[in-house]
Structure formats: structure tokens, C-alpha cells
Design an enzyme around this catalytic site. Structure first.
Site, PDB file in Angstrom:
ATOM      1  CD  GLU A   1     -22.752  -4.221  13.726  1.00  0.00           C
ATOM      2  OE1 GLU A   1     -22.815  -2.790  13.402  1.00  0.00           O
ATOM      3  OE2 GLU A   1     -21.989  -5.005  13.227  1.00  0.00           O
ATOM      4  CB  CYS A   2     -28.126  -6.781  13.332  1.00  0.00           C
ATOM      5  SG  CYS A   2     -29.379  -7.754  12.268  1.00  0.00           S
ATOM      6  N   GLY A   3     -28.597  -8.061  15.684  1.00  0.00           N
ATOM      7  CA  GLY A   3     -28.882  -9.271  16.646  1.00  0.00           C
ATOM      8  C   GLY A   3     -28.316  -8.835  18.045  1.00  0.00           C
TER       9      GLY A   3
ATOM     10  CG  LEU B   1     -33.036  -8.023  17.242  1.00  0.00           C
ATOM     11  CD1 LEU B   1     -33.183  -9.374  16.453  1.00  0.00           C
ATOM     12  CD2 LEU B   1     -34.063  -7.148  17.275  1.00  0.00           C
TER      13      LEU B   1
ATOM     14  CB  THR C   1     -28.151   0.961  14.400  1.00  0.00           C
ATOM     15  OG1 THR C   1     -28.688   0.900  13.083  1.00  0.00           O
ATOM     16  CG2 THR C   1     -26.616   0.320  14.174  1.00  0.00           C
TER      17      THR C   1
END
Length: 433
Positions: free
Chosen positions: A324-326, A329, A415
């Protein structure tokens, strides 16, 4: 065995303010640190979906910090967490979010429903009797709120503190006055404060802040609050025997303590590793890559080819990865920071992201998946380009916010959302099965 009529009494207060930037985190951390120095067990909570402030507060209190949010978590779950804390703590401190009445699930809403009195932190620099007017407005805007008093921040002198105190009505005590000193300011960056691990002199800052908080008058314990017993739901034992490798270092540290507790309560064994430093994954059935600051460690992450290879092999073996998030990425092909520095990431997802100087999305979200609804929030500064279609799309709590995509590629699920696992533990377990 506890019965439903049981209550726990513990001194408690919710520390709010007229707005962000008034010093709530510094004051809350100073209070936690001060009471801990008095050999009291302090439990601190943070209103809303925040990861960075809780790190500071956990350091100050020497205890894990949990979030409280009526919409993301539900009223009963918030009550359950507070009851558990009251059973073992000498004092409970809750840091509010933004201004006292801001948001659709505000600090005032939480305080009113939980029956916890409010202390308002007001930045008093350059202010005299107007301090009282602001305090009076906060205390009387909503009549149902219990208002304990005010805390003056950035006070110029003992005389200034006395002037502020004299301006207040007798029904509104000055609970504390914190003297102005730049040495206690907590450094920040684009997502908020620096992480606790990044502030090398945090102990000295907090000790000094505690001294400043009590220099004008002693810092007293708040009034005792009754917390009603809420029966804990037994979680499904879906993860017994499962080993989950959880990324945790300076680049990946945005994770709810309640999520870790939830996984362990379902039987999982958690093993922590560092994508920055480790050359191999722990022996694990699945991987959890939480959010954080991968953009600050681009080269280190890019140069750790051994870890990238290990993650790719884990995925090729058909084992689950949830990011999730970082963490999301990190699994892209590349990531570019605000200065235009681009680095190769793991490459399990066909896409790239670029950091922006402004916030791209912020807000609460509901996500509907095969096993029901789960809630969480988004808070990111990056723009995504990706070549696959989302498996699901979130519904923002507020209509004017943007939705967030949920991707699935084999056993990999990713996500931008930071999801709160206890809202739907059975669904959350599925990320790792």
C-alpha cells in the site's frame, strides 16, 4: 470473566486546538513525557488516520499509539481500544486532528461520543485577552461538549502566562502554559513531521518541552473518565501457521499498530525486514509492504538488487504480496522524486510514478472487495501511470475527493490506500492467503 456492566476509570483528556499548527503534537508529547517521568503509565491515542505523529507520541510515552476514527474504525472499536487502555494506564491522552470541529468525523465528535473532556491548545504569541475569546468560542460552540480548559502554547513569559490566565472566566481553567522556545519545535517535511527515528535529539527536545510545559505551573492529571466495557470480537483464526514478512525501516514505516495486532490475533507470525538494508527476505508465506517514504531513499532501494530479486522470486513462486502507498510505489518499474531523480524499482507492476510538489489525494475511502467492505485513507504526493486496469475502485467518503484504484496481478495486491484491517479482519486475512 468481565461482564457487560464493568467500567474502568482513568484520567483522560482530548487535546485539540482552533486549527492545525497550534502545537498539539508538541504539547501532547510533552505531557506524555512529563507524566512518564513521574513513573505513570501513559497511553496516547491519535485522532484520525495519522502515522507520523503517533511515532513521536509512542516515543514520548514508551507505549504503542493507536488511532481513533469514528468512520474508519467504528464507534464500538474505538470504545474497545479506550477501555483496554483504561484497564492498564494511569492517564490517557488523545491528540486531536486539525481544528476541534474540523472534518466529518471531528475531534469534537469523538470527544462527545466517548465522553472525554477537551483541552484546547492555543498559540498565544502576540495575544492577550483575545486568547480568552478564542477559548470561550471553542468551549461554547457546541453545548454538549465537556471542556476541561485551555493550554497556552508559545507563551512569552511567566507574566504573559498570568495575563492569559486572568483573562479566562473562572469556569475555564488554564491547565498549562508552555513557554516559547524554538529548541522544542519538531522538524517537518511534505507529509508532516519527521519520523521519530530521524530526530536524533528527540529525547532532549521532549525533556525540554516537558520542562517548559511545567515552568509556569505544575501539569496536573486530567479528571477521571468512566470507560464502559466493550466485548472484543474473537477474530477468525485464518492465519494460523502463516509467516508474514513485514517491511519496516525508514522507507516503510506507515503502518497501523492495530493492523499488526489484527494479523497476530488471527494466528500469523510476523517477521520484520528492511528493503533498505537486508539482502534477503525472511522465510515467509506472504509479504506486507506498508507505506512510507521510498522517494527519500531512491538510490538505496534501487541499488539493493538482491532484495528486488528476492521479491520477484517470491512473486514468481505464486506467494501473496500486499502493498500500500509507498510499498505500492516500490513495486512499480520506476519512481521519480520531485527533483527529477529517477530510479528503477522492483518492477512487479507495469508502471511508474512521479512525486509532485503538491498533495495529489487525501481523504477517507471505502473499498468493496469480494469479501465485503473495508475502510481506510489515502494521503500521497505522487502521480501514477500504470498499464493494467484496476480490480476495484474505492468510494471516497467525501464526493469532491478522487477515488483510488486497487490492483491485482496474480497473488500481488496493491493500492494507494492505507486500509484498516480490524474493520474487516476476514477480508484483510485474504491479502496474505
Amino acid at each position: 470473566m468481565m461482564v457487560s456492566s464493568q467500567t474502568r476509570h482513568c484520567p483522560a483528556i482530548l487535546i485539540s486546538a482552533p486549527a492545525s499548527g497550534q502545537g498539539k503534537t508538541t504539547v501532547t508529547a510533552a505531557m506524555a513525557y512529563y507524566h512518564r517521568l513521574q513513573n505513570l503509565k501513559v497511553r496516547v491515542f491519535k485522532t484520525g488516520p495519522d502515522f507520523i505523529d503517533p511515532q513521536i507520541l509512542a516515543y514520548a510515552s514508551a507505549q504503542p499509539v493507536y488511532q481513533l476514527d469514528l468512520w474508519m474504525m467504528g464507534v464500538k472499536h474505538c470504545q474497545e481500544l479506550l477501555f483496554r487502555a483504561a484497564a492498564e494506564a494511569d492517564v490517557i491522552l488523545i491528540e486531536g486532528v486539525m481544528g476541534l470541529f474540523d472534518g466529518e468525523s471531528s475531534s469534537a465528535d469523538l470527544a462527545q461520543i466517548m465522553g472525554i473532556p477537551i483541552a484546547a491548545v492555543i498559540d498565544a504569541q502576540g495575544m492577550a485577552q483575545t486568547f480568552s475569546a478564542i477559548a470561550f468560542g471553542l468551549a461554547n460552540y457546541r453545548s454538549q461538549l465537556a471542556f476541561a480548559g485551555v493550554i497556552a502554547n508559545k507563551v512569552g513569559s511567566i507574566g504573559h502566562a498570568k495575563l492569559l490566565e486572568e483573562s479566562l472566566p473562572k469556569s475555564m481553567p488554564l491547565l498549562a502554559a508552555m513557554m516559547k522556545d524554538a529548541a522544542v519545535a519538531l522538524p517537518s517535511r511534505h507529509l508532516g513531521l519527521l519520523q521519530a527515528s530521524e530526530i536524533s535529539d528527540l529525547d532532549e527536545r521532549l525533556n525540554h518541552a516537558a520542562e517548559l510545559l511545567t515552568s509556569a505551573a505544575p501539569c496536573k492529571l486530567p479528571e477521571s473518565v468512566a470507560f464502559e466495557y466493550i466485548e472484543s470480537k474473537r477474530l477468525p483464526q485464518l492465519l494460523i501457521g502463516k509467516k508474514i514478512a513485514v517491511a519496516h525501516d525508514a522507507a516503510f514505516s506507515f503502518i497501523y499498530q492495530a493492523n499488526l495486532d489484527c494479523l497476530e490475533a488471527m494466528g500469523a507470525e510476523l517477521q520484520f525486514f528492511s528493503p533498505l538494508l537486508d539482502q534477503a527476505l525472511p522465510t515467509a508465506d506472504s509479504i506486507y509492504l506498508p507505506g512510507g517514504y521510498p522517494e527519500l531513499y531512491l538510490q538505496t532501494l534501487a541499488e539493493n538488487k538482491a532484495m528486488q530479486d528476492a521479491l520477484r522470486l517470491h512473486h514468481q513462486a505464486g506467494k501473496p504480496i500486499y502493498a500500500e502507498c509507498g510499498g505500492f510505489l516500490y513495486l512499480l518499474e520506476s519512481l521519480t522524486d520531485c527533483d527529477g531523480n529517477k530510479a528503477s524499482m522492483v518492477g512487479l507492476l507495469p508502471g511508474s510514478a512521479r512525486m509532485q510538489s503538491k498533495l495529489v489525494n487525501l481523504g477517507m475511502h471505502s473499498l468493496q472487495l469480494d469479501k465485503g467492505e473495508i475502510r481506510g485513507h489515502s494521503f500521497h504526493h505522487s502521480l501514477l501511470e500504470i498499464a493494467i486496469q484496476p480490480f476495484a475502485v474505492s468510494v471516497p467518503q467525501r464526493n469532491r475527493n478522487c477515488s483510488e484504484d486497487f490492483f491485482q496481478l496474480g497473488r500481488l495486491q496493491a493500492t494507494y490506500l492505507h486500509l484498516y484491517f480490524p474493520f474487516n479482519a476476514q477480508l484483510a486475512a485474504g491479502f496474505f492467503l
